[in-house]
Enzyme design. Structure first.
Site, PDB file in Angstrom:
ATOM      1  N   HIS A 248       0.856  -1.191   0.000  1.00  0.00           N
ATOM      2  CA  HIS A 248       0.000   0.000   0.000  1.00  0.00           C
ATOM      3  C   HIS A 248       0.884   1.229   0.000  1.00  0.00           C
ATOM      4  O   HIS A 248       1.965   1.225   0.589  1.00  0.00           O
ATOM      5  CB  HIS A 248      -0.915   0.017   1.240  1.00  0.00           C
ATOM      6  CG  HIS A 248      -2.076   0.932   1.080  1.00  0.00           C
ATOM      7  ND1 HIS A 248      -1.997   2.280   1.355  1.00  0.00           N
ATOM      8  CD2 HIS A 248      -3.329   0.696   0.634  1.00  0.00           C
ATOM      9  CE1 HIS A 248      -3.172   2.828   1.092  1.00  0.00           C
ATOM     10  NE2 HIS A 248      -3.994   1.900   0.652  1.00  0.00           N
ATOM     11  N   GLU A 303      -7.821  -5.296  -0.237  1.00  0.00           N
ATOM     12  CA  GLU A 303      -8.328  -6.107  -1.339  1.00  0.00           C
ATOM     13  C   GLU A 303      -8.244  -7.606  -1.080  1.00  0.00           C
ATOM     14  O   GLU A 303      -8.980  -8.378  -1.681  1.00  0.00           O
ATOM     15  CB  GLU A 303      -7.579  -5.759  -2.632  1.00  0.00           C
ATOM     16  CG  GLU A 303      -7.668  -4.302  -3.044  1.00  0.00           C
ATOM     17  CD  GLU A 303      -9.041  -3.887  -3.511  1.00  0.00           C
ATOM     18  OE1 GLU A 303     -10.035  -4.256  -2.851  1.00  0.00           O
ATOM     19  OE2 GLU A 303      -9.130  -3.187  -4.529  1.00  0.00           O
TER      20      GLU A 303
HETATM   21  N1  ACO Z   1       3.903  -7.629  -4.716  1.00  0.00           N
HETATM   22  C1  ACO Z   1       5.203  -7.643  -5.049  1.00  0.00           C
HETATM   23  N2  ACO Z   1       6.008  -6.557  -4.953  1.00  0.00           N
HETATM   24  C2  ACO Z   1       5.435  -5.419  -4.495  1.00  0.00           C
HETATM   25  C3  ACO Z   1       4.093  -5.344  -4.114  1.00  0.00           C
HETATM   26  C4  ACO Z   1       3.314  -6.500  -4.250  1.00  0.00           C
HETATM   27  N3  ACO Z   1       2.023  -6.523  -3.929  1.00  0.00           N
HETATM   28  N4  ACO Z   1       3.818  -4.093  -3.705  1.00  0.00           N
HETATM   29  C5  ACO Z   1       4.947  -3.400  -3.824  1.00  0.00           C
HETATM   30  N5  ACO Z   1       5.929  -4.188  -4.302  1.00  0.00           N
HETATM   31  C6  ACO Z   1       7.299  -3.819  -4.578  1.00  0.00           C
HETATM   32  C7  ACO Z   1       7.355  -2.774  -5.675  1.00  0.00           C
HETATM   33  O1  ACO Z   1       7.425  -3.374  -6.962  1.00  0.00           O
HETATM   34  C8  ACO Z   1       8.613  -2.025  -5.334  1.00  0.00           C
HETATM   35  O2  ACO Z   1       9.717  -2.783  -5.799  1.00  0.00           O
HETATM   36  P1  ACO Z   1      10.946  -2.102  -6.580  1.00  0.00           P
HETATM   37  O3  ACO Z   1      11.492  -1.085  -5.612  1.00  0.00           O
HETATM   38  O4  ACO Z   1      11.849  -3.258  -6.850  1.00  0.00           O
HETATM   39  O5  ACO Z   1      10.342  -1.481  -7.799  1.00  0.00           O
HETATM   40  C9  ACO Z   1       8.640  -2.082  -3.803  1.00  0.00           C
HETATM   41  O6  ACO Z   1       7.819  -3.170  -3.426  1.00  0.00           O
HETATM   42  C10 ACO Z   1       8.121  -0.839  -3.139  1.00  0.00           C
HETATM   43  O7  ACO Z   1       6.849  -0.549  -3.673  1.00  0.00           O
HETATM   44  P2  ACO Z   1       5.963   0.617  -3.016  1.00  0.00           P
HETATM   45  O8  ACO Z   1       6.661   1.926  -3.206  1.00  0.00           O
HETATM   46  O9  ACO Z   1       5.617   0.225  -1.637  1.00  0.00           O
HETATM   47  O10 ACO Z   1       4.662   0.539  -3.928  1.00  0.00           O
HETATM   48  P3  ACO Z   1       3.750   1.744  -4.447  1.00  0.00           P
HETATM   49  O11 ACO Z   1       3.414   2.656  -3.329  1.00  0.00           O
HETATM   50  O12 ACO Z   1       4.357   2.350  -5.663  1.00  0.00           O
HETATM   51  O13 ACO Z   1       2.466   0.944  -4.914  1.00  0.00           O
HETATM   52  C11 ACO Z   1       0.623  -0.526  -4.682  1.00  0.00           C
HETATM   53  C12 ACO Z   1       1.428   0.607  -4.025  1.00  0.00           C
HETATM   54  C13 ACO Z   1       0.212  -0.093  -6.087  1.00  0.00           C
HETATM   55  C14 ACO Z   1      -0.635  -0.781  -3.857  1.00  0.00           C
HETATM   56  C15 ACO Z   1       1.511  -1.794  -4.726  1.00  0.00           C
HETATM   57  O14 ACO Z   1       1.828  -2.228  -3.422  1.00  0.00           O
HETATM   58  C16 ACO Z   1       0.839  -2.936  -5.509  1.00  0.00           C
HETATM   59  O15 ACO Z   1       0.965  -2.977  -6.735  1.00  0.00           O
HETATM   60  N6  ACO Z   1       0.133  -3.867  -4.809  1.00  0.00           N
HETATM   61  C17 ACO Z   1      -0.569  -4.933  -5.522  1.00  0.00           C
HETATM   62  C18 ACO Z   1      -1.897  -4.429  -6.084  1.00  0.00           C
HETATM   63  C19 ACO Z   1      -2.923  -4.187  -5.012  1.00  0.00           C
HETATM   64  O16 ACO Z   1      -3.123  -5.001  -4.103  1.00  0.00           O
HETATM   65  N7  ACO Z   1      -3.635  -3.061  -5.139  1.00  0.00           N
HETATM   66  C20 ACO Z   1      -4.694  -2.656  -4.208  1.00  0.00           C
HETATM   67  C21 ACO Z   1      -4.185  -1.582  -3.288  1.00  0.00           C
HETATM   68  S1  ACO Z   1      -5.404  -1.119  -2.091  1.00  0.00           S
HETATM   69  C22 ACO Z   1      -6.478  -0.122  -2.967  1.00  0.00           C
HETATM   70  O17 ACO Z   1      -6.116   0.543  -3.899  1.00  0.00           O
HETATM   71  C23 ACO Z   1      -7.863  -0.115  -2.561  1.00  0.00           C
END
Ligand code: ACO
Length: 367
Positions: A248, A303
């Protein structure tokens, strides 16, 4: 450069506050756990629209009046179906909903009709894909019970209706998430509420935001049983895939809505195997994410248990994002009212990295 606008304050709101460090969500003075336990959809609408909706005086908007108004608005929404359904043939449910909301006119649509249109259109669009006629709304029912009745053509199971109502309340508002921010940007141009809500729905539909819970169920299906967890995770990480339902932008701990919804699922089915598998998957994913990103805490988001809650309430997974919209449209409309009051267009800046005309400097171009 902060391309994701992390931590940037782009609006002042008295609607909701997300405390990402503490894992706390406050909606107009109520912790989300209390809101989910005590409020239904209409009460939550009254809370969010209070003092913002036209004609409402702060502290005086009550759930009973809103419940009645929403029931009548669902009838008004059903009047639009003869126009929508033929146009939506062949579209997916979310595309159909997007089309349906876009067909609402700026001059004869208000926040009540928008909130009523989402369940009425969703149920009718789904039934159309099954070759079944739309079921008329019952204005005397609550929002969730009426939706389930319109969806199935049978009186809604009370437990399922209560579970869905709790879900709608739980997701009604959540700070400046991507779809709500979108709604505020569009609203800030004075494009009107319909345009702002359509734009918000477009933002919600993406799998990184409201499109995640369908894929969560796909994940559980693919894993199948506890023995399948680690091999499946190996494959996902090897392919560089994100794991839906985890991570998140704001929470650095568990999303408080996840536990509210986990309780909803447990209450509906008394601890079925699906929860047991989901809990094991959750533990394994969190361990892997902690190992891979030791300095960035990635935890369970709303989610993950949304998927199980909506499945348990009887919704097909193709409708999960639309169910999210059914709840979040409350927050969108409240934020639009609030944005309209501030009157300032949202217009951030960008940093240009393209070519500069010969003989000129970048500063001169910018000026
Ligand atoms: N699975 C695997 N890797 C992940 C995940 C995940 N669920 N979430 C973050 N990461 C990774 C990113 O790829 C990033 O890696 P990198 O530095 O090698 O590129 C690292 O963790 C840090 O990411 P964040 O900065 O924490 O992520 P960001 O804030 O940009 O994105 C998001 C947040 C879009 C929710 C992301 O965690 C994600 O894609 N989750 C999966 C989709 C999801 O569940 N969405 C629903 C969110 S809740 C809502 O909107 C109601």
């Amino acid at each position: 450069m902060n391309t994701g606008l992390d931590g940037v304050v782009a609006a002042v709101t008295n609607l909701s506050q997300v405390d990402g460090e503490a894992g706390r969500l406050i909606v107009r003075g109520h912790d989300i756990e209390e809101l989910a336990a005590r409020f239904d959809f209409a009460d939550t609408a009254a809370l969010l629209w209070d003092g913002l909706a036209p004609g409402s005086v702060e502290g005086h908007l009550d759930g009973t009046a809103i419940r009645q108004a929403l029931g009548l608005a669902r009838l008004r929404a059903a009047d639009r179906l003869p126009l929508l359904l033929p146009a939506a043939k062949g579209l997916s449910p979310i595309e159909g909903l997007r089309a349906g909301l876009a067909m609402l006119g700026d001059d004869d649509c208000d926040h009540l009709l928008l909130c009523a249109a989402v369940p009425v259109f969703t149920a009718a669009l789904w039934r159309q894909t099954l070759g079944q006629p739309a079921v008329s709304p019952d204005p005397g029912l609550g929002q969730a019970a009426d939706f389930l009745t319109m969806l199935t053509g049978r009186p809604a199971d009370q437990m399922a209706a209560r579970a869905l109502e709790t879900y709608l309340v739980t997701v009604a508002d959540h700070g400046l998430n991507a779809s709500t921010f979108t709604a505020r940007v569009v609203s800030s141009t004075r494009a009107g509420m319909v345009s702002a809500v359509v734009a918000a729905l477009c933002a919600l539909k993406g799998p990184l935001h409201g499109g995640a819970p369908g894929p969560v169920l796909d994940m559980l299906d693919e894993i199948g049983n506890p023995a399948g967890i680690e091999p499946w995770l190996d494959r996902q990480f090897a392919a560089g895939e994100r794991l839906m339902g985890f991570g998140h932008r704001v929470y650095r701990t568990r999303d408080p809505r996840a536990d509210v919804l986990k309780g909803v699922v447990a209450g509906l089915r008394g601890g079925p195997n699906r929860i047991a598998l989901a809990e094991r998957v959750e533990r394994a994913v969190l361990a892997r994410l902690a190992e891979r990103y030791p300095s960035r805490r990635l935890d369970t988001n709303v989610e993950f248990y949304t998927a199980l809650a909506l499945e348990a309430a009887g919704l097909p997974r193709q409708l999960f994002t639309l169910a999210f919209a059914m709840g979040r449209v409350l927050g969108w409309t409240a934020h639009i009212f609030e944005q309209e009051q501030t009157g300032r267009i949202i217009r951030p800046a960008s940093r240009y990295t393209g070519p500069v005309p010969r003989g000129r400097t970048l500063a001169a171009v910018a000026g």
